[in-house]
Write a protein that holds these residues in place. Structure first.
Motif, mmCIF file in Angstrom:
data_model
loop_
_atom_site.group_PDB
_atom_site.id
_atom_site.type_symbol
_atom_site.label_atom_id
_atom_site.label_comp_id
_atom_site.label_asym_id
_atom_site.label_seq_id
_atom_site.Cartn_x
_atom_site.Cartn_y
_atom_site.Cartn_z
ATOM 1 N N GLU A 6 0.828 -1.196 0.000
ATOM 2 C CA GLU A 6 0.000 0.000 0.000
ATOM 3 C C GLU A 6 0.870 1.256 0.000
ATOM 4 O O GLU A 6 1.984 1.248 0.531
ATOM 5 N N CYS A 22 -2.676 0.237 -4.006
ATOM 6 C CA CYS A 22 -2.218 -1.083 -3.612
ATOM 7 C C CYS A 22 -1.650 -1.762 -4.844
ATOM 8 O O CYS A 22 -2.380 -1.992 -5.813
ATOM 9 N N TRP A 36 -10.310 -3.056 0.815
ATOM 10 C CA TRP A 36 -9.592 -2.204 1.747
ATOM 11 C C TRP A 36 -10.201 -2.356 3.131
ATOM 12 O O TRP A 36 -11.432 -2.322 3.280
ATOM 13 N N ARG A 71 -10.142 -0.740 -9.530
ATOM 14 C CA ARG A 71 -9.016 -1.614 -9.831
ATOM 15 C C ARG A 71 -8.616 -1.482 -11.283
ATOM 16 O O ARG A 71 -9.435 -1.161 -12.158
ATOM 17 N N CYS A 95 -4.632 -3.220 2.374
ATOM 18 C CA CYS A 95 -5.123 -3.825 1.156
ATOM 19 C C CYS A 95 -5.274 -5.327 1.380
ATOM 20 O O CYS A 95 -4.439 -5.955 2.037
#
Length: 115
Positions: A6, A22, A36, A71, A95
């Motif tokens: 992270e 992350c 998270w 993501r 993470c």
């Protein structure tokens, strides 16, 4: 073996914003559910946000509308955009990766919201 690192934490004033990152290593990232978590001082670790491999998201009520998890499978990265930060958001943020067989954790990054 999956490793998570992270970054992006720091000191921010109430009402400010931070973006946590992350970075994941290893194979199979695109298949992992990611999330998270955070651990406020003196409290237990708690879920903050989660995202499936297909991009479906879930948030804790306390952060819903303020935080956004995302993501990038090509980069093997997960992000947490945190807006309208309040003092109660102060915590070490972790993470998490879930391969379906194992759960992996990063080392954490400190977020402090204070004037």
């Amino acid at each position: 073996q999956v490793q998570l690192v992270e970054s992006g934490g720091g000191l921010v004033q109430p009402g400010g914003s931070l973006r946590l990152s992350c970075a994941a290593s290893g194979t199979g990232f695109s298949l992992y559910a990611m999330g998270w978590y955070r651990q406020p001082p003196g409290k237990q670790r708690e879920s903050v946000a989660a995202i499936t491999r297909d991009g479906s998201t879930n948030y804790e009520d306390s952060v819903n509308g303020r935080f956004t998890i995302s993501r990038d499978n090509a980069k093997k990265m997960v992000y947490l955009q945190m807006n309208s930060l309040i003092s109660e958001d102060t915590a070490v943020y972790y993470c998490k990766a879930n391969s379906g067989l194992r759960v992996y954790w990063g080392q954490g990054t400190q977020v402090t919201v204070s004037s």
